[in-house]
Scaffold this motif. Sequence first.
Motif, PDB file in Angstrom:
ATOM      1  N   ILE A 296      -0.332  12.244  80.468  1.00  0.00           N
ATOM      2  CA  ILE A 296      -1.221  11.780  79.147  1.00  0.00           C
ATOM      3  C   ILE A 296      -1.435  10.313  79.025  1.00  0.00           C
ATOM      4  CG2 ILE A 296      -1.186  11.488  76.865  1.00  0.00           C
ATOM      5  CD1 ILE A 296       0.021  14.178  76.480  1.00  0.00           C
ATOM      6  N   SER A 297      -0.548   9.529  79.373  1.00  0.00           N
ATOM      7  CA  SER A 297      -0.779   8.059  79.475  1.00  0.00           C
ATOM      8  C   SER A 297      -1.923   7.788  80.714  1.00  0.00           C
ATOM      9  CB  SER A 297       0.497   7.564  79.772  1.00  0.00           C
ATOM     10  OG  SER A 297       1.327   7.503  78.875  1.00  0.00           O
TER      11      SER A 297
ATOM     12  N   ILE B  51      -3.858  17.365  68.941  1.00  0.00           N
ATOM     13  CA  ILE B  51      -3.477  16.268  69.889  1.00  0.00           C
ATOM     14  C   ILE B  51      -4.730  15.486  70.059  1.00  0.00           C
ATOM     15  CG2 ILE B  51      -2.457  15.503  71.998  1.00  0.00           C
ATOM     16  CD1 ILE B  51      -0.625  18.054  71.787  1.00  0.00           C
ATOM     17  N   THR B  52      -5.993  16.245  70.528  1.00  0.00           N
ATOM     18  CA  THR B  52      -6.938  15.206  70.882  1.00  0.00           C
ATOM     19  C   THR B  52      -7.386  14.573  69.709  1.00  0.00           C
ATOM     20  OG1 THR B  52      -7.429  17.147  72.251  1.00  0.00           O
ATOM     21  CG2 THR B  52      -9.460  15.550  71.980  1.00  0.00           C
TER      22      THR B  52
ATOM     23  N   ILE C 187      -5.365   8.709  79.236  1.00  0.00           N
ATOM     24  CA  ILE C 187      -5.749   7.542  78.193  1.00  0.00           C
ATOM     25  C   ILE C 187      -6.131   6.467  78.753  1.00  0.00           C
ATOM     26  CG2 ILE C 187      -5.055   6.523  76.168  1.00  0.00           C
ATOM     27  CD1 ILE C 187      -2.939   8.615  75.497  1.00  0.00           C
TER      28      ILE C 187
ATOM     29  N   ILE D  62       1.643   8.040  70.126  1.00  0.00           N
ATOM     30  CA  ILE D  62       1.497   8.795  71.111  1.00  0.00           C
ATOM     31  C   ILE D  62       2.473   9.856  71.213  1.00  0.00           C
ATOM     32  CG2 ILE D  62       0.779   9.295  73.816  1.00  0.00           C
ATOM     33  CD1 ILE D  62      -1.399   7.687  71.970  1.00  0.00           C
TER      34      ILE D  62
ATOM     35  N   ILE E 262      -6.222   6.035  69.460  1.00  0.00           N
ATOM     36  CA  ILE E 262      -6.756   5.419  70.600  1.00  0.00           C
ATOM     37  C   ILE E 262      -7.875   4.340  69.771  1.00  0.00           C
ATOM     38  CG2 ILE E 262      -8.074   5.468  72.560  1.00  0.00           C
ATOM     39  CD1 ILE E 262      -6.427   7.965  73.238  1.00  0.00           C
TER      40      ILE E 262
ATOM     41  N   LEU F  70       2.095  13.790  69.961  1.00  0.00           N
ATOM     42  CA  LEU F  70       2.249  15.195  70.900  1.00  0.00           C
ATOM     43  C   LEU F  70       3.342  15.979  70.349  1.00  0.00           C
ATOM     44  CD1 LEU F  70       1.857  15.927  74.041  1.00  0.00           C
ATOM     45  CD2 LEU F  70       3.746  14.704  74.542  1.00  0.00           C
TER      46      LEU F  70
ATOM     47  N   TYR G 152      -4.927  11.956  68.600  1.00  0.00           N
ATOM     48  CA  TYR G 152      -4.989  10.624  69.703  1.00  0.00           C
ATOM     49  C   TYR G 152      -6.440  10.133  69.478  1.00  0.00           C
ATOM     50  CZ  TYR G 152      -0.853  12.430  72.594  1.00  0.00           C
ATOM     51  OH  TYR G 152       0.289  12.286  72.798  1.00  0.00           O
ATOM     52  N   LYS G 153      -7.553  10.855  69.346  1.00  0.00           N
ATOM     53  CA  LYS G 153      -8.889  10.109  69.248  1.00  0.00           C
ATOM     54  C   LYS G 153      -8.864   8.992  68.017  1.00  0.00           C
ATOM     55  CE  LYS G 153     -13.248   9.540  69.832  1.00  0.00           C
ATOM     56  NZ  LYS G 153     -13.484   8.695  69.121  1.00  0.00           N
TER      57      LYS G 153
END
Lengths: 256, 396
Positions: free
Chosen positions: B217-218, B370-371, B221, B88, B378, B92, B374-375
């Motif tokens: 952000i955490s 970032i999205t 998420i 993460i 995650i 970032l 992260y997608k």
Amino acid sequence: MITRRDFLKIAAFSSLLGLGGAFTINALEKEPGQKVLKDINALKGKRWAMVIDTRKFKTELDFEKVIKACHKAHNVPEIANPLHEVKWIWTDDYKHSFTHTAEEYISDEIKHRKFLLLCNHCENPPCVRVCPVKATFKRPDGITMQDMHRCIGCKFCMAGCPYGARSYNFLPPRDYIKEFNPEYPTRTLGVVEKCTFCNQRIDKGQLPYCVEASEGKIIFGDLYDPNSEIRKVLSENIVIRRKVELGTQPMVFYII
Amino acid sequence: MLDLALKGKPRYWIWISFLITMILIGFICWLREHHIGAAFTTGLSRDVSWGFHVGQLTFFVGVAASAVLVVLPYYFHNYKAFGRITVIGEFLAVGCVLIAMLSVFVIMGQPSRVWNVILHPTPHSIIFWDMFVLMTYLFLNLLCGWTILHAEKKDAPPPKWIKPFIYWAILWAPSIHTVTAFLYAGLPGKPHWMTALQAAHFLATAFAAGPSLLIIISMIIRKVSKFDPGQQAINKLAEIATYALIIHLFFIGLEFFTAFYSQIPDHMKSLIYLYWGLEGHDRLVPWMAISTLLAFTGLLIFMFPPLRKWNVTKLIGAICIFFSIWMDKGFAFVVSGFIPNSFDRVTEAWIALNEFLVAAGVWSVGALVITVLYKIAITVKEKAVFDKYGQKQVVD
Ligand code: SF4
Ligand code: SF4
């Protein structure tokens, strides 16, 4: 002698061959005023400097003549808003010209006197140090040159110059040129420009426009030549410079 | 793994569409600047030639560098709680470096000549080094984040060859912010910027703002997915941010002492301008007042353990710290360096709407990257109900 047109041709050609950087730097940085242009009556000098005899500038007209001569010849756009204006040579009062060193109890006459300001062609110029593309660079004769065709408009040099000598083209400059001089290039939006000590004239053996128009009030010459007129003037008068404490070593001197 | 970014709930696609719209708006505004000139489209002037965009560069390089705060404890000190969020942090950093680099790009008056920076490499210019260290950092974080995630997806430990790159990235992180500080700290005639403390101060602000953003952000998420970055990790981030914030405030105090005890006018003037206004010019005074208030609110919350540990106040504290530093470093710091100007006068600057929208476009590029990253991360992490660190994930 290499004319501007030849120069651009060679530059364009060599950049096609991927030699752009090397050529431009060599041609501009090392040659003019030195080797290539030595044949004709180019002014030869190791360190160009200027002395402005501020006592001799009496009337508005004295300043106007000098500023007009420069700005007209160099197609400097006339922008009224001081936030976005472009200027190569201009005036300010004593206190704002010599910040830090201005004397509070100096005569009223000097306090109200106007001083010509321009790029100081510093011997140790921060503007050159910070430019990421060598669009501003030192010629061996001391001129701090500005290549408006290479400048990327990052404005780092404007933050670097402690003398406010640099102007960024915030507005399309060609729209603001009153009398266009076809002999000198115009600039585009988004580049930085400034006084070049009339390098194009020096290389032809002529004095800068402002010096010529000042009719003896500005002295120009080679600081490293002990027999030059400028050295004589410097040794006979008390002169001051702007912000010497910064170590930039400005090459413009003022007789008070 | 990229295919994972193509499957998402409607809200994922709404967010993506929003970002793309903002990027397009920013792009149009950027074109507009190059059409009609920066006079109408920015708050800049002959006297204040750098402003909001350079501030964004400065701020986001810091956030990017702060990824080291989760990567270093995990790899150097075997601090397990950060294991889940190293990726993460790395992703970032990727987005923030992109924002930083684009922020430099958009200040250029002649963007088509940007290649000149590479064609005419100029090592005595700090921009040259900035570009170099940022590019390297971008590459390192993308490489490390992606490789680790790939291994995680296959339920395997990360390959051995990635280790040197991870260490390299860790050592590299402070360098990117140091170089950014050097953009400012070596300019004669800019006393507000010219302090040997600059790089250290930048790192302190970065290590307060970065973890604060990671906390925010955490929490997001946690809300939108089944992956839990872990309460312990979030608490640790808050602790780190507290120390960094205290150091930042301490450094401000040091600047005040040097300026006001020495009584050197130019050193005092920028500070006077920022906090009280100079010669009737006080546009940034409310801005700095808010920034200071936010900093102390954040400090109060984070200094007091029950408030720091309770997630609601923790979130508020993180938001306060993040915006406090963003306001200061992302704008006020840059402008105040130009005050007073070279003629000992004051020219103020502000953020023009067009300029803001360009910046919003730049942030959106970063946010989009970032999205998407992260997608993917995650989705991979959600699959592991019991993760390899032995902590049970939140499963709803
Ligand atoms: S006066 Fe400014 S622009 Fe001119 S050489 Fe010195 S630092 Fe450079
Ligand atoms: S604005 Fe132009 S001349 Fe000035 S530093 Fe940038 S590239 Fe060099």
